[in-house]
Write a protein that holds these residues in place. Structure first.
Motif, PDB file in Angstrom:
ATOM      1  N   LEU A   1      24.486  45.318 -35.304  1.00 52.74           N
ATOM      2  CA  LEU A   1      26.176  45.340 -35.511  1.00 52.74           C
ATOM      3  C   LEU A   1      26.765  45.872 -34.419  1.00 52.74           C
ATOM      4  CD1 LEU A   1      26.057  46.869 -39.143  1.00 52.74           C
ATOM      5  CD2 LEU A   1      26.876  44.652 -38.682  1.00 52.74           C
ATOM      6  N   PRO A   2      27.988  45.537 -34.009  1.00 55.50           N
ATOM      7  CA  PRO A   2      28.691  45.762 -32.835  1.00 55.50           C
ATOM      8  C   PRO A   2      29.187  47.170 -32.558  1.00 55.50           C
ATOM      9  CG  PRO A   2      30.332  44.766 -34.309  1.00 55.50           C
ATOM     10  CD  PRO A   2      28.779  44.882 -35.029  1.00 55.50           C
ATOM     11  N   THR A   3      28.167  48.221 -32.971  1.00 53.97           N
ATOM     12  CA  THR A   3      28.662  49.503 -32.619  1.00 53.97           C
ATOM     13  C   THR A   3      28.197  49.999 -31.153  1.00 53.97           C
ATOM     14  OG1 THR A   3      28.300  50.052 -34.940  1.00 53.97           O
ATOM     15  CG2 THR A   3      28.071  51.808 -33.727  1.00 53.97           C
ATOM     16  N   PRO A   4      28.951  50.354 -30.274  1.00 53.36           N
ATOM     17  CA  PRO A   4      28.603  50.696 -28.800  1.00 53.36           C
ATOM     18  C   PRO A   4      27.686  51.733 -28.795  1.00 53.36           C
ATOM     19  CG  PRO A   4      30.682  51.482 -29.423  1.00 53.36           C
ATOM     20  CD  PRO A   4      30.456  50.717 -30.835  1.00 53.36           C
ATOM     21  N   LEU A   5      26.812  51.764 -27.911  1.00 52.37           N
ATOM     22  CA  LEU A   5      25.809  52.588 -27.332  1.00 52.37           C
ATOM     23  C   LEU A   5      26.281  53.258 -26.060  1.00 52.37           C
ATOM     24  CD1 LEU A   5      22.397  51.012 -27.863  1.00 52.37           C
ATOM     25  CD2 LEU A   5      23.708  52.272 -29.716  1.00 52.37           C
ATOM     26  N   PRO A   6      26.150  54.709 -25.935  1.00 50.81           N
ATOM     27  CA  PRO A   6      25.334  55.520 -26.804  1.00 50.81           C
ATOM     28  C   PRO A   6      26.225  56.022 -27.801  1.00 50.81           C
ATOM     29  CG  PRO A   6      26.097  56.707 -24.522  1.00 50.81           C
ATOM     30  CD  PRO A   6      26.394  55.193 -24.656  1.00 50.81           C
ATOM     31  N   VAL A   7      25.610  56.443 -28.922  1.00 53.98           N
ATOM     32  CA  VAL A   7      26.510  56.559 -30.070  1.00 53.98           C
ATOM     33  C   VAL A   7      25.562  57.600 -31.125  1.00 53.98           C
ATOM     34  CG1 VAL A   7      25.298  54.774 -31.564  1.00 53.98           C
ATOM     35  CG2 VAL A   7      27.660  56.004 -32.015  1.00 53.98           C
ATOM     36  N   VAL A   8      26.241  58.710 -31.748  1.00 52.53           N
ATOM     37  CA  VAL A   8      25.632  59.399 -32.646  1.00 52.53           C
ATOM     38  C   VAL A   8      25.797  59.029 -34.020  1.00 52.53           C
ATOM     39  CG1 VAL A   8      25.851  61.866 -33.664  1.00 52.53           C
ATOM     40  CG2 VAL A   8      26.022  61.776 -31.303  1.00 52.53           C
ATOM     41  N   LEU A   9      24.890  58.430 -34.638  1.00 48.97           N
ATOM     42  CA  LEU A   9      24.872  58.009 -36.085  1.00 48.97           C
ATOM     43  C   LEU A   9      25.088  58.874 -36.876  1.00 48.97           C
ATOM     44  CD1 LEU A   9      22.559  54.856 -35.120  1.00 48.97           C
ATOM     45  CD2 LEU A   9      25.019  55.034 -35.154  1.00 48.97           C
ATOM     46  N   GLY A  10      24.320  58.588 -38.267  1.00 42.95           N
ATOM     47  CA  GLY A  10      24.560  59.549 -39.134  1.00 42.95           C
ATOM     48  C   GLY A  10      25.720  59.555 -40.209  1.00 42.95           C
ATOM     49  N   HIS A  11      25.507  59.255 -41.440  1.00 41.40           N
ATOM     50  CA  HIS A  11      26.795  58.806 -42.246  1.00 41.40           C
ATOM     51  C   HIS A  11      26.568  59.174 -43.609  1.00 41.40           C
ATOM     52  CE1 HIS A  11      24.484  55.222 -43.095  1.00 41.40           C
ATOM     53  NE2 HIS A  11      24.939  55.038 -44.167  1.00 41.40           N
ATOM     54  N   GLU A  12      25.685  60.105 -43.800  1.00 40.70           N
ATOM     55  CA  GLU A  12      25.446  60.760 -45.209  1.00 40.70           C
ATOM     56  C   GLU A  12      25.422  62.263 -45.257  1.00 40.70           C
ATOM     57  OE1 GLU A  12      22.754  57.264 -47.895  1.00 40.70           O
ATOM     58  OE2 GLU A  12      21.694  59.020 -46.968  1.00 40.70           O
ATOM     59  N   GLY A  13      26.407  62.908 -44.493  1.00 43.81           N
ATOM     60  CA  GLY A  13      26.290  64.259 -43.880  1.00 43.81           C
ATOM     61  C   GLY A  13      26.838  65.031 -45.187  1.00 43.81           C
ATOM     62  N   ALA A  14      26.408  66.349 -45.390  1.00 43.41           N
ATOM     63  CA  ALA A  14      26.697  67.661 -46.272  1.00 43.41           C
ATOM     64  C   ALA A  14      26.760  68.607 -45.383  1.00 43.41           C
ATOM     65  CB  ALA A  14      25.843  67.623 -47.302  1.00 43.41           C
ATOM     66  N   GLY A  15      27.737  69.445 -45.454  1.00 42.94           N
ATOM     67  CA  GLY A  15      28.104  70.793 -44.672  1.00 42.94           C
ATOM     68  C   GLY A  15      29.171  71.674 -45.304  1.00 42.94           C
ATOM     69  N   VAL A  16      29.621  72.556 -44.340  1.00 47.00           N
ATOM     70  CA  VAL A  16      30.455  73.480 -44.562  1.00 47.00           C
ATOM     71  C   VAL A  16      31.531  73.407 -43.735  1.00 47.00           C
ATOM     72  CG1 VAL A  16      30.983  76.006 -44.903  1.00 47.00           C
ATOM     73  CG2 VAL A  16      28.703  75.194 -45.585  1.00 47.00           C
ATOM     74  N   VAL A  17      32.850  73.341 -44.162  1.00 49.66           N
ATOM     75  CA  VAL A  17      33.982  73.194 -43.383  1.00 49.66           C
ATOM     76  C   VAL A  17      34.056  74.714 -42.520  1.00 49.66           C
ATOM     77  CG1 VAL A  17      36.958  73.072 -43.246  1.00 49.66           C
ATOM     78  CG2 VAL A  17      35.417  71.820 -44.942  1.00 49.66           C
ATOM     79  N   GLU A  18      34.072  74.078 -41.245  1.00 47.18           N
ATOM     80  CA  GLU A  18      34.321  75.321 -40.203  1.00 47.18           C
ATOM     81  C   GLU A  18      35.791  75.679 -39.624  1.00 47.18           C
ATOM     82  OE1 GLU A  18      31.760  75.880 -36.343  1.00 47.18           O
ATOM     83  OE2 GLU A  18      30.584  76.597 -38.212  1.00 47.18           O
ATOM     84  N   ALA A  19      36.524  74.472 -39.518  1.00 44.54           N
ATOM     85  CA  ALA A  19      38.025  74.466 -39.246  1.00 44.54           C
ATOM     86  C   ALA A  19      38.794  73.258 -39.391  1.00 44.54           C
ATOM     87  CB  ALA A  19      38.054  74.546 -37.479  1.00 44.54           C
ATOM     88  N   VAL A  20      39.881  73.438 -39.649  1.00 46.55           N
ATOM     89  CA  VAL A  20      40.583  72.339 -39.967  1.00 46.55           C
ATOM     90  C   VAL A  20      41.872  72.140 -39.256  1.00 46.55           C
ATOM     91  CG1 VAL A  20      39.750  72.558 -42.384  1.00 46.55           C
ATOM     92  CG2 VAL A  20      42.047  73.454 -41.714  1.00 46.55           C
TER      93      VAL A  20
END
Length: 366
Positions: free
Chosen positions: A51-70
């Motif tokens: 797929l045409p996603t440019p490199l270098p790239v940080v992938l990952g799209h099933e993340g869970a976590g804690v909101v640190e700042a908004v």
């Protein structure tokens, strides 16, 4: 701030664990300290340059976590909230206005182009741009920037590290059954391909009361898991003709079929397994130029339907919490699909996903 991330630098190569810089959240962004992230087939497809996603790239799209700042414009969540990060959407196109965000007119650029809308990235290393904002998050990292459109607040009494796969793979399979096909009590369903998506669909079929649930796969171990999760029948297509076997089981064909393989020949088998007025959903494609060939008379004369489905046609803000409630009740045991890895082991997790050794690897960031 400095964060640790797994970067895809070269097509098909292992991810590189590096210390990189993450910008502070803009007014419309949310900073999440990532607890864990699921490994999905889509991450691997992008890593391999399909797929045409440019490199270098940080992938990952099933993340869970804690909101640190908004950012200043954020009202949906506050620091300390537990969240799941799912797919991104624009919020203003005709599909989004119709609450059909999985068909957002900007779905592809918002999720696969690994850039903010203005073309910038919040990630860098020593002045080098590292592409980010993959699926509005890039969560193969200790921290991620995301958006109100793709963050879902979840209860704090459920293990946060377990919840990431609900963002994509699990929601895709379960939503295909519950939202798109709308399988109802007493109906029949066959799932072709029993990875995390297919098994999530199978569990959802149990929840909605389908009474004939058929799992089709070439891996005996996967079929055993399917049986344990509620499949009434299993079929290995290397041993029997799946269409003939389904007809033997059902008598006149299926009410519903679901293909998770994206393989045209398998999709054809799924459609040929349908009874009159049956519907088949497809959840992927084997390539940008793949084509599906069907027998027109069979397809038309029985009023059969073939439906493309994205992200389970889910409204994540309501659907993901519902799946969590079902999990709490013991009715949706998606935890049986997972195995945990550390961030240092992310390439082992990816290999386990590629080989089918593990159904759903999850990478813990701590």
């Amino acid at each position: 701030m400095k964060i640790r991330a797994a970067i895809a630098r070269d097509k098909g190569a292992p991810l590189s664990l590096e210390s990189i810089d993450l910008e502070n959240p803009r007014a419309d962004e949310i900073l999440v300290k990532v607890a864990a992230t699921g490994v999905c087939h889509t991450d691997l497809v992008v890593r391999d340059g399909m797929l045409p996603t440019p490199l270098p790239v940080v992938l990952g799209h099933e993340g869970a976590g804690v909101v640190e700042a908004v950012g200043a414009a954020i009202t949906k969540v506050t620091p300390g909230d537990h969240v799941v990060m799912t797919f991104n959407s624009c919020g203003t196109c005709p599909s989004c206005r119709d609450h059909a965000t999985t068909y957002c007119h900007e779905f592809f650029p918002r999720n696969f182009f690994a850039t903010r809308v203005d073309g910038t990235s919040g990630l860098s290393k020593d002045g080098e741009r590292v592409n980010g904002n993959f699926f509005g998050q890039s969560s193969f990292a200790t921290h991620a920037l995301c958006h109100e459109a793709n963050v879902v607040k979840v209860p704090s009494d459920v293990p946060l590290e377990l919840l990431g796969p609900l963002a994509c793979g699990v929601q895709t399979g379960a939503g295909a059954v519950m939202n798109a096909l709308r399988v109802s009590p007493g109906k029949s369903l066959a799932v072709f391909g029993t990875g995390s998506v297919g098994l999530s669909a199978l569990m959802a079929a149990v929840v909605v009361g389908a009474t004939t649930i058929i799992a089709v796969d070439t891996k005996p171990s996967r079929l055993s898991v399917a049986k344990a999760l509620g499949a009434t029948h299993t079929i290995d297509p290397t041993k029997v003709n799946p269409v003939e076997e389904i007809m033997r089981i059902t008598g006149s064909g299926l009410n519903f079929a679901l293909d998770t393989t994206g393989l045209p020949a398998v999709i054809r088998s799924a459609v040929e397994s349908l009874g009159p007025r049956g519907a088949c959903g497809i959840l992927g494609a084997s390539g940008p130029d793949a084509e599906i060939v069907l027998n027109e008379t069979h397809f038309m004369s029985g009023g059969r339907r073939l439906i493309g489905i994205v992200e389970g046609e889910s409204t994540p803000d309501t659907f993901i919490p519902m799946l969590i409630d079902l999990y709490r009740q013991g009715r949706f045991p998606f935890d049986k699909l997972v195995k945990f890895y550390t961030l240092d082991e992310i390439n082992q997790a990816i290999h386990a996903s590629e080989t089918g050794e593990v159904i759903k690897p999850i990478v813990r960031m701590s």
